[in-house]
Scaffold this motif. Structure first.
Motif, PDB file in Angstrom:
ATOM      1  N   VAL A 288       4.937  -4.017   3.238  1.00 12.36           N
ATOM      2  CA  VAL A 288       5.597  -5.312   3.074  1.00 12.36           C
ATOM      3  C   VAL A 288       7.028  -5.215   3.610  1.00 12.36           C
ATOM      4  O   VAL A 288       7.689  -4.182   3.414  1.00 12.36           O
ATOM      5  CB  VAL A 288       5.629  -5.750   1.592  1.00 12.36           C
ATOM      6  N   VAL A 289       7.489  -6.287   4.289  1.00 11.20           N
ATOM      7  CA  VAL A 289       8.896  -6.439   4.656  1.00 11.20           C
ATOM      8  C   VAL A 289       9.521  -7.439   3.695  1.00 11.20           C
ATOM      9  O   VAL A 289       8.980  -8.545   3.509  1.00 11.20           O
ATOM     10  CB  VAL A 289       9.056  -6.934   6.105  1.00 11.20           C
ATOM     11  N   TYR A 290      10.651  -7.076   3.080  1.00 11.17           N
ATOM     12  CA  TYR A 290      11.274  -7.888   2.025  1.00 11.17           C
ATOM     13  C   TYR A 290      12.734  -8.171   2.375  1.00 11.17           C
ATOM     14  O   TYR A 290      13.469  -7.268   2.766  1.00 11.17           O
ATOM     15  CB  TYR A 290      11.187  -7.119   0.706  1.00 11.17           C
ATOM     16  N   LEU A 291      13.160  -9.455   2.282  1.00 10.56           N
ATOM     17  CA  LEU A 291      14.564  -9.852   2.454  1.00 10.56           C
ATOM     18  C   LEU A 291      14.954 -10.779   1.308  1.00 10.56           C
ATOM     19  O   LEU A 291      14.147 -11.615   0.875  1.00 10.56           O
ATOM     20  CB  LEU A 291      14.768 -10.584   3.785  1.00 10.56           C
ATOM     21  N   ASP A 292      16.186 -10.662   0.815  1.00  8.97           N
ATOM     22  CA  ASP A 292      16.642 -11.611  -0.192  1.00  8.97           C
ATOM     23  C   ASP A 292      18.126 -11.911  -0.006  1.00  8.97           C
ATOM     24  O   ASP A 292      18.822 -11.264   0.784  1.00  8.97           O
ATOM     25  CB  ASP A 292      16.348 -11.121  -1.618  1.00  8.97           C
ATOM     26  N   SER A 293      18.591 -12.940  -0.720  1.00 13.29           N
ATOM     27  CA  SER A 293      20.000 -13.335  -0.725  1.00 13.29           C
ATOM     28  C   SER A 293      20.468 -13.478  -2.160  1.00 13.29           C
ATOM     29  O   SER A 293      19.774 -14.089  -2.989  1.00 13.29           O
ATOM     30  CB  SER A 293      20.174 -14.669   0.025  1.00 13.29           C
ATOM     31  N   LEU A 294      21.643 -12.927  -2.441  1.00  6.43           N
ATOM     32  CA  LEU A 294      22.213 -13.020  -3.788  1.00  6.43           C
ATOM     33  C   LEU A 294      23.278 -14.099  -3.883  1.00  6.43           C
ATOM     34  O   LEU A 294      23.788 -14.362  -4.971  1.00  6.43           O
ATOM     35  CB  LEU A 294      22.830 -11.670  -4.190  1.00  6.43           C
TER      36      LEU A 294
ATOM     37  N   MET B 183      12.345 -13.869   0.915  1.00  2.95           N
ATOM     38  CA  MET B 183      11.405 -14.043   2.019  1.00  2.95           C
ATOM     39  C   MET B 183      10.670 -12.717   2.240  1.00  2.95           C
ATOM     40  O   MET B 183      11.298 -11.662   2.352  1.00  2.95           O
ATOM     41  CB  MET B 183      12.159 -14.474   3.282  1.00  2.95           C
ATOM     42  N   LEU B 184       9.325 -12.743   2.263  1.00  2.59           N
ATOM     43  CA  LEU B 184       8.519 -11.551   2.424  1.00  2.59           C
ATOM     44  C   LEU B 184       7.425 -11.794   3.453  1.00  2.59           C
ATOM     45  O   LEU B 184       6.951 -12.919   3.606  1.00  2.59           O
ATOM     46  CB  LEU B 184       7.850 -11.122   1.098  1.00  2.59           C
ATOM     47  N   ALA B 185       7.017 -10.738   4.133  1.00  2.00           N
ATOM     48  CA  ALA B 185       5.897 -10.813   5.071  1.00  2.00           C
ATOM     49  C   ALA B 185       5.100  -9.512   4.973  1.00  2.00           C
ATOM     50  O   ALA B 185       5.681  -8.423   4.919  1.00  2.00           O
ATOM     51  CB  ALA B 185       6.382 -11.029   6.493  1.00  2.00           C
ATOM     52  N   PRO B 186       3.764  -9.618   4.944  1.00  2.00           N
ATOM     53  CA  PRO B 186       2.942  -8.408   4.846  1.00  2.00           C
ATOM     54  C   PRO B 186       2.801  -7.716   6.194  1.00  2.00           C
ATOM     55  O   PRO B 186       2.853  -8.358   7.242  1.00  2.00           O
ATOM     56  CB  PRO B 186       1.592  -8.948   4.364  1.00  2.00           C
ATOM     57  N   LEU B 187       2.644  -6.405   6.162  1.00  2.00           N
ATOM     58  CA  LEU B 187       2.312  -5.627   7.354  1.00  2.00           C
ATOM     59  C   LEU B 187       0.808  -5.388   7.315  1.00  2.00           C
ATOM     60  O   LEU B 187       0.313  -4.586   6.527  1.00  2.00           O
ATOM     61  CB  LEU B 187       3.070  -4.298   7.362  1.00  2.00           C
TER      62      LEU B 187
ATOM     63  N   VAL C 296      11.737  -2.098   3.765  1.00  2.00           N
ATOM     64  CA  VAL C 296      10.379  -1.994   4.305  1.00  2.00           C
ATOM     65  C   VAL C 296       9.628  -0.989   3.458  1.00  2.00           C
ATOM     66  O   VAL C 296      10.095   0.136   3.235  1.00  2.00           O
ATOM     67  CB  VAL C 296      10.397  -1.545   5.781  1.00  2.00           C
ATOM     68  N   PHE C 297       8.450  -1.410   2.969  1.00  2.00           N
ATOM     69  CA  PHE C 297       7.624  -0.548   2.128  1.00  2.00           C
ATOM     70  C   PHE C 297       6.314  -0.273   2.873  1.00  2.00           C
ATOM     71  O   PHE C 297       5.627  -1.188   3.309  1.00  2.00           O
ATOM     72  CB  PHE C 297       7.342  -1.224   0.789  1.00  2.00           C
ATOM     73  N   LEU C 298       5.967   1.018   3.056  1.00  2.00           N
ATOM     74  CA  LEU C 298       4.742   1.410   3.746  1.00  2.00           C
ATOM     75  C   LEU C 298       3.809   2.120   2.776  1.00  2.00           C
ATOM     76  O   LEU C 298       4.221   3.031   2.047  1.00  2.00           O
ATOM     77  CB  LEU C 298       5.053   2.346   4.924  1.00  2.00           C
ATOM     78  N   GLU C 299       2.553   1.699   2.767  1.00  2.00           N
ATOM     79  CA  GLU C 299       1.537   2.346   1.942  1.00  2.00           C
ATOM     80  C   GLU C 299       0.742   3.314   2.822  1.00  2.00           C
ATOM     81  O   GLU C 299      -0.122   2.895   3.600  1.00  2.00           O
ATOM     82  CB  GLU C 299       0.583   1.312   1.340  1.00  2.00           C
ATOM     83  N   GLN C 300       1.054   4.582   2.717  1.00  2.00           N
ATOM     84  CA  GLN C 300       0.329   5.601   3.437  1.00  2.00           C
ATOM     85  C   GLN C 300      -0.096   6.676   2.433  1.00  2.00           C
ATOM     86  O   GLN C 300      -0.071   6.460   1.216  1.00  2.00           O
ATOM     87  CB  GLN C 300       1.198   6.194   4.544  1.00  2.00           C
ATOM     88  N   ASP C 301      -0.497   7.850   2.946  1.00  2.00           N
ATOM     89  CA  ASP C 301      -0.839   8.936   2.038  1.00  2.00           C
ATOM     90  C   ASP C 301       0.337   9.252   1.109  1.00  2.00           C
ATOM     91  O   ASP C 301       0.177   9.567  -0.058  1.00  2.00           O
ATOM     92  CB  ASP C 301      -1.232  10.186   2.833  1.00  2.00           C
TER      93      ASP C 301
ATOM     94  N   ILE D 140       8.240 -10.310  13.609  1.00  2.00           N
ATOM     95  CA  ILE D 140       8.750  -8.943  13.454  1.00  2.00           C
ATOM     96  C   ILE D 140       7.766  -8.094  12.640  1.00  2.00           C
ATOM     97  O   ILE D 140       7.527  -6.923  12.950  1.00  2.00           O
ATOM     98  CB  ILE D 140      10.139  -8.981  12.794  1.00  2.00           C
ATOM     99  N   ALA D 141       7.170  -8.691  11.599  1.00  2.00           N
ATOM    100  CA  ALA D 141       6.192  -7.964  10.793  1.00  2.00           C
ATOM    101  C   ALA D 141       4.970  -7.584  11.626  1.00  2.00           C
ATOM    102  O   ALA D 141       4.434  -6.478  11.493  1.00  2.00           O
ATOM    103  CB  ALA D 141       5.772  -8.813   9.588  1.00  2.00           C
ATOM    104  N   GLU D 142       4.526  -8.508  12.489  1.00  2.00           N
ATOM    105  CA  GLU D 142       3.406  -8.187  13.375  1.00  2.00           C
ATOM    106  C   GLU D 142       3.756  -7.021  14.288  1.00  2.00           C
ATOM    107  O   GLU D 142       2.943  -6.121  14.526  1.00  2.00           O
ATOM    108  CB  GLU D 142       3.039  -9.413  14.208  1.00  2.00           C
ATOM    109  N   MET D 143       4.978  -7.046  14.814  1.00  2.00           N
ATOM    110  CA  MET D 143       5.419  -5.974  15.705  1.00  2.00           C
ATOM    111  C   MET D 143       5.432  -4.625  14.965  1.00  2.00           C
ATOM    112  O   MET D 143       4.944  -3.618  15.485  1.00  2.00           O
ATOM    113  CB  MET D 143       6.810  -6.305  16.241  1.00  2.00           C
TER     114      MET D 143
END
Length: 595
Positions: free
Chosen positions: A82-88, A69-73, A6-11, A105-108
């Motif tokens: 952004v929430v990021y998931l991947d499979s190797l 699979m990604l979803a924006p916050l 999970v990546f958050l863009e804040q100060d 989940i991203a909305e939450m």
């Protein structure tokens, strides 16, 4: 997913990593920054089934990323992260329903982060502390609502089910005279009573047929999972939700689960939600059953008072019957009828009938007698038979079946042979009519029981659990045919040519159309072209396992209804359990005998 962050863009930019492929699971890992940036800028979810083929960037190729699979916050002030998931491991790991769930989940997360940010701003600007607390409380309520929707989304329930349970619980708590704040908390916390379903495998949660004993135990773990998901929260509503999630299937007489506690030991909020949940379940139609009438549902609660439910709560629930009916009528799912739920428009009107044994009217068309002590089994068989324009009479005991047979003739009998008195009833049927088709269903798989009917050429034996469609397919094969019927199709996948030859010879001699496949890559081509009635699947293959294929089938809406029987050379109970968890309906041990 193998990895996620999970990546958050804040100060101050913040990141949280989770890597299941490494010993240090929280250590940052390289990922495809191009897709993260694209998701952030476009503000839309991204799903790539095979990233190496669709977007072969340098980071994807170097790190061996297959599915992403990604979803924006997103919040009112812009993109939060952004929430990021991947499979190797493999391509096609994620599906569209997974992306929808990630979106919820991203909305939450977006709501929680946004509310907290604004609460900080409010505090910094010296706005009244009470206003900040109210805003945080609203955020918690909204988060709970969306988390509850995520749980219901997985097993096909609707948000109106949650609304009804919540409002029934509130009305009952008010009638009991509980504290106003506790009433409000119960209303909100009840929304999460089934959140533990998020931890149940799809092969069990979405299984269209009846559970095996093992699958039922797995399903019952949703109470424990729910309590663990919500545990150790400082929020009083979430703590109450954990208590409800754990205990709402406990029964007054101690016969419930998971702990088997009884009476006053069951927390009052859980007792309240238990009444609301069961009432809504019986008054709501599902894909496998009709709804009970409101009067019948109230009577059921009365009968269960003192065994399933706290008698005082049932008295209070009946005292607010008018309010309960009002809630029920104001929050109805559409469509309401079973016909619109289970029949596509192209099928046309239902011409069959479904009657109880006490109905004096004469039956029309092919009439079937279903004799089974399990009401669920009777319901799903009756619904499927009615869909096929067959008339049905349900009987819970052989004694009732005898009375039904005195009043009318039946074209076929479906009988649970493990019920008390069923073997004697079968012998009586055979003395009166040696050629009447009988389908034997049994939850008891002992060889002696199978042998007891094997010599009867007009008997078919099916071992539970079995999908109702498969039972009625067998019934239509047993009934006199007025025209040419389609041969049932079996698709067998096994890397052993000898096994495939045995399967083909045995089934072809019995009138089945058989397709055998030795390569899993060819399996999908045959599956889409011929749409089989049954799949025989080898568990151990070099390129891909039968477990993986079975899981893909159960996650595909087009094929999840198909019965799957797996073949294995292992006899250990662990292998059997693993096959069931993957979604198999039954297991056969090798070597197969050509008989």
């Amino acid at each position: 997913a193998d990895r996620g962050f999970v990546f958050l863009e804040q100060d101050m930019r913040r990141e949280w990593f989770l890597d299941l492929t490494q010993q240090d699971r929280t250590k940052p890992f390289p990922f495809t920054a191009t897709l993260v940036e694209s998701c952030r800028e476009q503000r839309t979810p991204i799903l790539m089934l095979d990233a190496e083929s669709v977007a072969p960037t340098e980071s994807i190729q170097i790190n061996g990323i297959r599915s992403v699979m990604l979803a924006p916050l997103v919040a009112r002030d812009g993109v939060l992260g952004v929430v990021y998931l991947d499979s190797l491991l493999k391509a096609g790991c994620f599906q569209e329903n997974d992306l929808s769930l990630l979106g919820l989940i991203a909305e939450m997360l977006s709501i929680a982060v946004d509310r907290n940010l604004h609460a900080d701003v409010i505090a910094e600007q010296s706005i009244a502390l009470t206003e900040a607390e109210e805003q945080l409380e609203r955020a918690a309520e909204e988060t709970i609502q969306r988390l509850s929707l995520a749980a219901e989304y997985r097993d096909g329930e609707t948000s109106l089910h949650l609304t009804r349970v919540s409002e029934y619980s509130e009305a009952l708590a008010q009638e009991l005279g509980l504290d106003e704040q506790l009433v409000k908390n119960i209303k909100i916390a009840s929304l999460l009573h089934d959140v533990g379903k998020l931890g149940i495998p799809d092969s069990v949660l979405l299984k269209p047929g009846r559970f095996t004993d093992y699958e039922r135990k797995v399903m019952q773990q949703h109470t424990v999972f729910g309590a663990k998901i919500l545990a150790e929260s400082s929020n009083p509503v979430v703590s109450l939700a954990a208590e409800i999630a754990l205990n709402h299937h406990e029964k007054w007489d101690g016969s419930g689960y998971p702990e088997g506690i009884s009476g006053e030991d069951i927390p009052m909020p859980a007792r309240i939600v238990a009444v609301a949940d069961v009432f809504d379940a019986v008054t709501s139609a599902r894909r496998y059953k009709e709804s009970y009438s409101l009067d019948d549902s109230f009577q059921l609660l009365q009968r269960e008072a003192g065994s399933h439910f706290d008698p005082r709560l049932i008295d209070a629930f009946l005292a607010i019957k008018d309010r309960v009916v009002e809630i029920h009528e104001e929050n109805q799912d559409q469509p309401k009828s079973m016909e619109s739920m289970v029949l596509p428009a192209v099928v046309g009107p239902i011409s069959g009938t479904h009657r109880n044994a006490d109905d004096p009217e004469q039956m029309v068309g092919e009439s079937i007698l279903v004799v089974d002590s399990d009401p669920y089994q009777r319901e799903v068989l009756s619904t499927e038979a009615t869909r096929r324009s067959m008339s049905v009479v349900e009987c819970s005991t052989p004694d009732k079946a005898r009375k039904a047979m005195q009043r009318r003739k039946f074209s076929l009998i479906i009988l649970e042979l493990a019920d008390p008195g069923a073997p004697d009833f079968l012998q009586e049927v055979r003395r009166e009519n040696e050629e009447l088709p009988v389908i034997i269903l049994s939850r008891d798989g002992e060889l002696t029981r199978r042998l007891s009917v094997a010599k009867d050429k007009h008997c078919s034996y099916l071992h539970k659990p079995v999908p109702p469609a498969a039972v009625l397919d067998e019934a239509q094969q047993c009934l006199p045919q007025t025209g040419k019927s389609r041969a049932r199709t079996v698709l067998a996948l096994d890397d052993d040519a000898v096994v495939l030859k045995v399967i083909e010879n045995v089934l072809a001699r019995n009138g089945y159309r058989v397709f055998t496949v030795g390569d899993p890559l060819d399996f999908w081509e045959f599956l889409t072209e011929y749409t089989p009635d049954l799949i025989l699947l080898d568990l151990e293959m070099p390129s891909v396992t039968g477990y993986e294929i079975c899981q893909v089938l159960r996650n595909d809406a087009k094929y999840r209804h198909l019965p799957v029987v797996v073949l294995t050379g292992h006899s250990e109970i662990e292998e059997y359990q693993r096959a069931l968890e993957a979604g198999a309906d039954d297991v056969l041990s090798k070597p197969l005998q050509p008989t």
